[in-house]
Design an enzyme around this catalytic site. Sequence first.
Site, PDB file in Angstrom:
ATOM      1  N   GLU A 459       0.144 -24.719 -24.072  1.00 43.46           N
ATOM      2  CA  GLU A 459       0.720 -24.247 -25.327  1.00 43.46           C
ATOM      3  C   GLU A 459       1.440 -25.344 -26.101  1.00 43.46           C
ATOM      4  OE1 GLU A 459       1.355 -19.535 -24.692  1.00 43.46           O
ATOM      5  OE2 GLU A 459       2.754 -20.797 -23.607  1.00 43.46           O
ATOM      6  N   GLU A 526      -4.360 -17.402 -18.832  1.00 46.41           N
ATOM      7  CA  GLU A 526      -3.312 -16.409 -18.617  1.00 46.41           C
ATOM      8  C   GLU A 526      -3.853 -15.056 -19.070  1.00 46.41           C
ATOM      9  OE1 GLU A 526       0.470 -17.376 -20.369  1.00 46.41           O
ATOM     10  OE2 GLU A 526       0.372 -19.470 -19.715  1.00 46.41           O
TER      11      GLU A 526
END
Length: 1017
Positions: A459, A526
């Site tokens: 991220e 994820e």
Amino acid sequence: MKATRADINWLSDPTVYRVNRLDAHSDHRYYHTMEEAKRKAPMAMRHDLNGNWKFSYAVNVASRIENFYTPDYDCKGWDDIQVPGHIQMQGYGQLQYVNTMYPWDGLDGVRPPAIPVSSNPVGSYVKHFRKPESMTGPVYISFQGVESAFYVWLNGEFVGYAEDSFTPSEFDLTPFIKDGDNKLAVEVFQRSSGAWLEDQDFWRFSGIFRDVYLYTVPEIHVRDLFVHTELDDSYSNGNLKVDLDLLQADAAASAKLELKDADGTVVAAGEGAFVNGKLSLAVAAGEVKLWSAESPYLYSIYLSVLNAQGELVEAIVQKAGFRRFEMINKIMHLNGKRIVFKGVNRHEFNVRSGRTITAEDMLWDIKTIKANNLNAVRTSHYPNQTLWYELCDEYGIYLIDEMNLESHGSWQKMGAVEPSWNVPGNLPEWQGSVLDRAESMLERDKNHPSILIWSCGNESYAGEVIQNATKYFHAKDPSRLVHYEGVFYDRNYEATSDMESRMYAKPADIIAYLESNPSKPYISCEYMHAMGNSVGGMHKYTELEQKYPMYQGGFIWDYMDQSIMTKDRYGNEFFAYGGDFNDRPTDYSFCGNGIVFADRRETPKMQEVKFLYQNVKLAPSRDGLKVVNENLFVNTNEWALSVRLYLNGVEVYSSTGVVAVEAGSETVVPLSLPEEAMKLPGEYAIHTALVLKQDELWAEAGHEVAFGEYLFEVAAEKAEVPAGSISVVEGDVNIGVMGDGFTIQFSKGVGSLASIRYGKREFIAAPPVPQFWRAMTDNDKGYAQGYDAGVWFAASLARKCLKVELNVAESGDRATVAFEYGFSINAELRVRTTYTVFADGSIQVKTDYKGAAGLPNVPVVGLMFKLSADYDQTEWYAMGPEENYIDRAFGARLGTFSRAVKDLPTPYLVPQETGNRTGVRRVRITDSRGLGLQLTASASAPVECNVSPYTAFELENAAHHYELPPVHYTVVTVAGRQMGVGGDDSWGAPVHPEYQIPADQNLSFTFTISPIDRSSK
């Protein structure tokens, strides 16, 4: 960079991230003798500096003691602090949890690379030590983890500076060390330019949190080794190449290599001489046993380093696994077979020590992961301790090894993508630091066969700087692939990742990608955000595994709750989350996403994970068992086959055998169940399981690795109405139904069943009422269930009894009392609950829900009542043993189990809906003497049930478990249906439509209440 003096300005300069730090190298162990190496003796050339250090804490840079490192400065009056350990976990500074935002957001408006001046805590450490007599050569120091930037001095002389919290930083102490007392000084800063790259979703700690030790090396030392195991195209014959790099490049030295199998037999050998400090030894290993998570076979490489006289000067034993990981036709393959990652993201965490974790913690984790059918871990979002990789090699876990990079808060604000000041992006000043983090990870970890994929971090958006990290990984280690999810946001940097990786994509989105003729395989780095009561609908993801070859699995977020054990104002321990330490800003309970609790107990969510991740699918029927072996390499004959037959929850037959199905194959084998055992009327369950034949590293013999169930009924004659007679007294307010040893009373005023009295015992502490609300789960809150469906909260608290009807059978053997309810939220909404009392005292309860249009979906359609808390034991014949919901019941099985009422709710970090069971045929609720009530439903129309010490409203109003009231009641909720718990994410993803309850549908459910013992004991 080299320097002789420390400079405070390095903290805010992204181009300075290492000063005098040694180059990264492999994490191999080395010894004086081969005997020491063989038995993995403690390294004699290493000296531990862990333990008590002198410590001074400063809230910011200006208030620190600047000259503490000088020889003359006396630190004896300082506090003691434990190393390894976090500063904040030992009573200093501010414990703080934040997710995406930077911890100084709203307090300091700095932009990278500047760092907050007023809030940059500093820890000053001092350790006095004597140089070990055994260290006659050079002396180095290794810091395995320091967060986030630190300076080092020895005896007043500047040694070095380093950033990157999660890889080792090592320095040469030789010029500064002396015989006798040495003063080691370390200054640790919580904020640095490197902190802009460490915005992970975790508690914000600082300090020396991993091991610190001195080490020396022999006169000739292998500074670095790189093991290459290669397989031919048949994946059967192996070649071994080991690249050796000496610290002493001009040494006249040679090395001998022996490759030994797990039995200690030499399968290959070679030798050679170093040239300019380098040597590559290559040997043909012949036919080899392959390494995989299913069969983690390891060889041992014995390396003997010899001086010019042929004398042994260094001995190394390095584990190695032969395996080949590659992309074939756009699909990832291990040893020639398509791989599916059944994974989880894992933070290093301990409820009492934060990210300072022990070997025991890691052993517990790896055994739990293996025992529950997970085969892969993503080291979210930083390199872990070396021991973790060794355990994954040995136990068999596939790893995505992730470099320490996350700059989430620089490009995503309140969920919106806004990269106006994103780092590192394309900014050249960050390139060196990012590549250094990549190199530090790869060089240390490269010899672990468990690592299949390097990851560029997490991220951090996308850009040239991160893409260059991928280029480095590919160039340095072409035997592995590279992962990075951030290219999803900017496809100009598509080449950064070898696979399509997305976070929290819905099943429909994944299918759309897979059906678009994509160029890369797909993984969910994820998914299944396991916050609180979650992991509903996971089957929608695992069902893609066999349907789409390019779908190659995913990694649940995440492994463990990051909660911290602390005490409330009364001295009682509780699990704390963000905000509980007056930390602001904070992201509160968003740290509670684990499939295990912070104290390493498994949550009920693991029941579903284990079942859906199992590699062998078992589908029994009355006369056969279909076995689908989705393993890549192992036959099912490695395990024993257990077959059990149950009648109404009681075992009536069992057998043990073996079934042999090759990897990647399926077959149907007969089940020789005794026909005479299946003739009695009732409900039968066939339970089949594959269990360990013998103890393994990660579980004991008998541990279940796969399970399958089949249910069927043998019809019984229609039950007759219980014989006997009753009497009915209709008063002005109450209706009494009496029989032999019982009195059942209904109240017109209350509008419900008011009393169940068997003998002298009263069972109803609070009358049954319609229940539409459940305490919101974290996922419910995430998609605004309270806002959208709050009318059901009101409807559960208040209703109006519109009608009471009494009907006594002409035969005089039963009476029926019905209550009809209306609700202010909609004039058309009706609930009718009908109680039929029979002559034996049993009460059949039927609830009819007549829905209404224009209302939001209803969370639950049920009936709730209370018993005294004295009735604190339960026995269930239902789906279990752990809690389950309509979208999280694949891992549940029909059986009989017992629990104390206090143990039925799951202690999620924030109190919420918990403890439900689906498929309830029978539940007994008793006191310590076995007296109580039994609730039953037919096998063809089971109910859902929840038994708890707390009402939904008490749970709803508590932010912590210590806020729940003292227990006075046992609260029973019987439901025809409860919505699922969801789990695609926890910030906006609703429960899948098929697991919701439309408000305008009609729904009915029936159950019977009866006494377990009507005596007046």
